[in-house]
Every structure is written in structure tokens, then in C-alpha cells.
Design an enzyme around this catalytic site. Structure first.
Site, PDB file in Angstrom:
ATOM      1  N   ARG A 263       0.464  -1.563  -0.027  1.00  0.00           N
ATOM      2  CA  ARG A 263       0.135   0.058  -0.003  1.00  0.00           C
ATOM      3  C   ARG A 263       0.929   1.403   0.106  1.00  0.00           C
ATOM      4  NH1 ARG A 263      -1.953   2.811   4.802  1.00  0.00           N
ATOM      5  NH2 ARG A 263      -3.883   4.248   4.288  1.00  0.00           N
TER       6      ARG A 263
ATOM      7  N   LYS B  65     -13.195   2.593   0.769  1.00  0.00           N
ATOM      8  CA  LYS B  65     -12.379   2.701   2.341  1.00  0.00           C
ATOM      9  C   LYS B  65     -13.723   3.219   3.130  1.00  0.00           C
ATOM     10  CE  LYS B  65      -8.586   4.392   3.930  1.00  0.00           C
ATOM     11  NZ  LYS B  65      -7.995   5.340   3.689  1.00  0.00           N
TER      12      LYS B  65
ATOM     13  N   THR C  58      -6.816  -1.125  10.489  1.00  0.00           N
ATOM     14  CA  THR C  58      -6.395  -0.444  11.366  1.00  0.00           C
ATOM     15  C   THR C  58      -6.258  -0.648  12.949  1.00  0.00           C
ATOM     16  OG1 THR C  58      -8.015   1.433  10.131  1.00  0.00           O
ATOM     17  CG2 THR C  58      -6.594   1.670  12.413  1.00  0.00           C
TER      18      THR C  58
ATOM     19  N   ARG D 114      -8.249  19.329   8.622  1.00  0.00           N
ATOM     20  CA  ARG D 114      -7.370  19.269   9.006  1.00  0.00           C
ATOM     21  C   ARG D 114      -6.708  20.575   9.813  1.00  0.00           C
ATOM     22  NH1 ARG D 114      -3.310  14.958  10.003  1.00  0.00           N
ATOM     23  NH2 ARG D 114      -3.446  13.507   7.602  1.00  0.00           N
TER      24      ARG D 114
END
Length: 477
Positions: free
Chosen positions: A31, A219, A277, A72
Site C-alpha cells: 500500500r 474505504k 487499522t 486538519r
């Protein structure tokens, strides 16, 4: 080993010697995380992957993971900001150095989209805020719920907010253009909210002049995606259950059952599913995983995941090779249990354009189980039969032959599939004889074992598996 391993590459694993060891230890998919690194860096890593393939004699798929609309905070005047419960702070879309009174947020529509009472989470949920009011233009006033240390440039999650951000940012579009020139096999789309996001990405991929079109991984990390999961599964080629952001955006106790339900739906649809994760996060710094992490890996295999993904463990961790080896041992132990196989027996076939192929594949699986066949061999042009066979989780080995090398690389993400390149397209009898002989000569099967062959008749008829044969190895070579 049938369950595949996806490893994120980074400073700890982009060295050719380290990556070669990881591939030999069991990595199936590499990945590339486009949240980090320049195009030049990723191009160099892709070249390293291909070099390691040649050196090890093992093929690996490449998964390019787009950053998506990640929100962010900005930089601060000080290294951090200490907040107490009840402290008031303003989030602004005007770039500034953050203080205890005001911090910058990268989401330009933040003040327009958030509503009073909504929850704002920062740094993977470590800090929570409640929206008091927003001016609808450039500022929102928030109250700290739990207090703590606020750090600069941390991610922000808006679990209650209907976000107006596009699914593909300007950065994603630039990254996508680069990726499509690199002959990667899979592209992951972050923060999917609906099937429309997948359709948009596929249109962009199809309009690009690249010869080999990568497949899409959706995702699942937002509540909206969970609500639209059936349509998303239908639109995409594979699913990734990204439990990090999902566990922040939704109550964390809901994630385990969401994982199980999505895996079940993906198996029924014949779509690969990745569990991601914090699989073995302790191994970023330690030589061993925790017992809880071992159980997490084991339970994900028991749930029926096609692949398990490692992130920081292999990208920045101290023990990338050891992490792969330990994960491989856990997977192998679980796969020794018969309960994980033939999970869709009794599944009702649905009438449709693929009904004939689905019926042949379903009965091949039933035959494999009844006869305790050692191998199921399929010849495919499109990959449909291979994906469908794998979704039934047969205990028999699934050996797939194709004249499309790019397609064979895509199978590295799919549970249980061993792919082989065959350039020739003959009549069905000669083709079957040749592929069976190849497996026998390379010790994948042995004399006297039952083997099932699935193919199209005539052999060049693409997209339709319509023939299934059961025989013993050695009777037809």
C-alpha cells in the site's frame, strides 16, 4: 495461506532488502499512502516493488490510497495548547497561528456546515468539542467537552455534520493522474459517503488513456457510508473497513458488528474486503503484539476478511519483517480450523445476467465440499469467476489461470487465489490438460486427488464459465 496481507510502505520498509524480506515473509499487497510523500518518492517505491518482485520471484499487487478530504488544524504559536473542560475556542477558516482563543481549520465550509450542538472531534477523538454557534461564513465558536492537550496539524472528525466537501480534492485529482500512469492494480478512495463517490472515481479512471484500469477499494470510515453500504458494495470492486476513523465517527462499540455485517455482505456480493487499522500496532515499537491484537487478527480471519492491512507497523515501525511473520503465523493457525470454510452453503442464487455462471460456480463449490476436492481450477478473462469462487471460501485450493498479467496481480488481494499466467488460448480439452499438468509438475496437486476444472466452452468465450468437471489428478493431463 488464504487470507492476504496488505503492508503499508514507508521509511521503515521502502529499502529493497527489507521489502524483499517482507515479501518472502508473506506480503501480498503493498500500500502506498498518498497522505504522505511526493510523486517522486512514490515512483521510486513502485520501482523498488517491481525490483523486489523480480528478485524474490513472487508477485505483489500495488494499492494506491488517496488521501481524500481530510480535515486538519493548522500550526500553533506554541508546541501545544492546554484546554480545560468548558473552555471556549474559535475555529476559523482564515490561516493563522493557533492560540488558546483561535485556531485554523482547513475545511473552508466549516462555519457554514456545522450546526449548534454538533460534536467536533480532534486527534482521533482524544479531544471533543461542542458547537455553540457558527456565523455561516468563516468562524464557529466551540466549547471544550473533555479538555486536554490540543496539538497542531491533527485530524478533525465531524460525526454529526453533513459535509459538503467533494470526495476528490485537488490533491487527489493530481495524485490520481500520477497513479494512473504507474500501472497500479488497486486505488483506495478515502472517506466515501455514498455510491456516487465510487461512480465519479470510476468515470475518471475509465476516461484516462491507461491500458490497464485499476480496480477501486471503497474505504468505509464514515456513518454515511455505513448507511449506504449496499449501494457502495454494488458500485465498488472491493471494500476496506477503516476502523480508525470509523471508530471515531461512530460509537466505538458498534464497530465490531459493523465489521462482521460488512464482511458478510461482501462475501454474498463476491467483493473482496480488507480489515484495517491497529491490527498489530504495539509492534510499531515492540517485538511482539499484545494478546488483544492477536485475538483481533484471529477474529478478522474468522469473520472472513479477504485481507488484513498493516499501517504504521510496517511503514514506520521498528519490526516490519517480524510483524509480517507473526501475522502470517496467526492466520495459518486459524486457517487450520474447518469452520472458516464453505461459508455460503445454502445460498440462494438470484436470477440475472450472470445466473448461468453463478450456478456453475455454486455447484462447483458444492461438489468440492462433497468430494473433498483438493483443487478448483478456473480459467478466466475478466476475473468474475475467480472473485465469485473465492467469496464461497472453499477449503480446496483455488488456482486461477489467465492471459492477463495485470488481472493476476489484482488477485493478490483476494482470499485464497493462486494466480498463474498462461498466454495460450486453446480448445477446452487441451487447455485443461495443460493447466492440470502445470499444477501437478509444481506439486500443487498430487496423483489420485480430486480436482475440479471450471472453464468456458468454447475456451475463447469470454465472461461465461459454463463447464465444470470433476476428476482425479492423473486421469487428464
Amino acid at each position: 495461506m488464504k487470507t492476504k496481507i496488505v503492508a503499508t510502505l514507508g521509511p521503515a520498509s521502502d529499502d529493497p532488502e527489507v521489502l524483499s524480506e517482507m515479501i518472502q515473509a508473506g506480503v501480498d499487497v503493498c500500500r502506498l499512502n498518498f497522505s504522505h510523500g511526493s510523486h517522486d518518492y512514490h515512483k521510486k517505491v513502485i520501482e523498488t516493488i517491481k525490483k523486489c518482485e523480480s528478485n524474490t520471484g513472487s508477485s505483489v499487487a500495488i494499492l494506491a490510497d488517496l488521501q481524500g478530504p481530510k480535515i486538519r488544524l493548522g500550526d500553533f504559536e506554541e508546541p501545544s495548547i492546554n484546554l480545560l473542560p468548558g473552555d471556549i475556542i474559535t475555529f476559523t477558516t482564515h490561516i493563522c497561528k493557533g492560540t488558546k482563543e483561535r485556531v485554523y481549520i482547513s475545511y473552508t465550509s466549516f462555519a457554514n456546515d456545522v450546526k449548534p450542538g454538533e460534536t467536533i472531534l480532534v486527534d482521533d477523538g482524544k479531544m471533543a468539542f461542542k458547537v455553540l454557534k457558527a456565523n455561516g461564513v468563516d468562524e464557529a465558536i466551540l466549547e471544550a467537552v473533555n479538555g486536554g492537550v490540543l496539538m497542531p496539524r491533527k485530524g478533525v472528525n465531524l460525526p454529526d455534520t453533513l459535509i459538503s466537501l467533494p470526495s476528490l480534492t485537488e490533491k487527489d485529482l493530481a495524485d490520481l493522474s500520477f497513479i494512473l500512469d504507474q500501472d497500479v492494480h488497486w486505488i483506495a478512495l478515502s472517506f466515501v459517503r455514498s455510491a456516487k463517490d465510487i461512480i465519479q472515481l470510476r468515470e475518471m479512471i475509465n476516461s484516462h488513456p491507461c491500458e490497464n484500469k485499476p480496480l477501486i477499494v471503497a474505504k468505509i470510515e464514515k456513518p454515511q457510508a455505513v448507511k449506504d453500504i449496499d449501494a457502495i458494495i454494488e458500485a465498488t470492486d472491493a471494500i476496506m473497513i477503516a476502523r480508525g476513523d470509523l471508530g471515531v465517527e461512530m460509537p466505538m462499540q458498534m464497530v465490531p458488528m459493523i465489521q462482521k455485517k460488512i464482511i458478510r455482505k461482501c462475501q454474498q456480493a463476491g467483493k473482496p474486503v480488507i480489515v484495517a487499522t491497529q491490527m498489530m500496532e504495539a509492534m510499531i515499537d515492540n517485538i511482539r503484539p499484545t494478546r488483544a491484537e492477536v485475538s483481533d487478527v484471529a477474529n478478522s480471519v474468522l469473520d472472513g476478511a479477504d485481507a488484513l492491512m498493516l499501517s504504521g507497523e510496517t511503514s514506520v515501525g521498528k519490526y516490519p519483517v517480524e510483524t509480517i511473520a507473526i501475522m502470517q503465523r496467526i492466520i495459518s493457525q486459524i486457517e487450520a480450523d474447518d469452520s472458516i470454510y464453505y461459508t455460503q452453503r445454502g445460498h440462494t442464487l438470484v436470477q440475472g445476467k450472470r445466473f448461468a455462471t453463478d450456478a456453475v460456480l455454486y455447484n462447483a463449490i458444492e461438489l468440492a465440499s462433497t468430494a473433498s476436492a483438493e483443487a478448483i481450477v478456473v480459467v478466466t478473462h475478466t476475473g468474475y469467476s475467480a472473485f465469485r469462487l473465492a467469496s464461497h471460501r472453499p477449503k480446496a485450493g483455488v488456482y486461477v489461470f489467465s492471459n492477463n498479467n495485470h488481472l493476476l496481480h489484482k488477485f493478490k488481494l483476494v482470499w485464497g487465489i493462486h494466480g498463474f499466467y498462461d498466454a495460450a488460448i486453446d480448445d477446452a480439452e487441451n487447455l485443461m490438460r495443460r493447466v492440470n499438468t502445470h499444477l501437478l509438475n509444481n506439486n500443487f496437486i498430487f496423483e489420485g486427488q480430486f480436482i475440479i476444472n471450471i472453464l468456458s466452452t468454447p475456451a475463447w468465450k469470454k465472461g461465461t464459465s459454463n463447464t465444470v468437471r470433476l476428476g482425479r489428478v492423473g486421469e487428464l493431463r
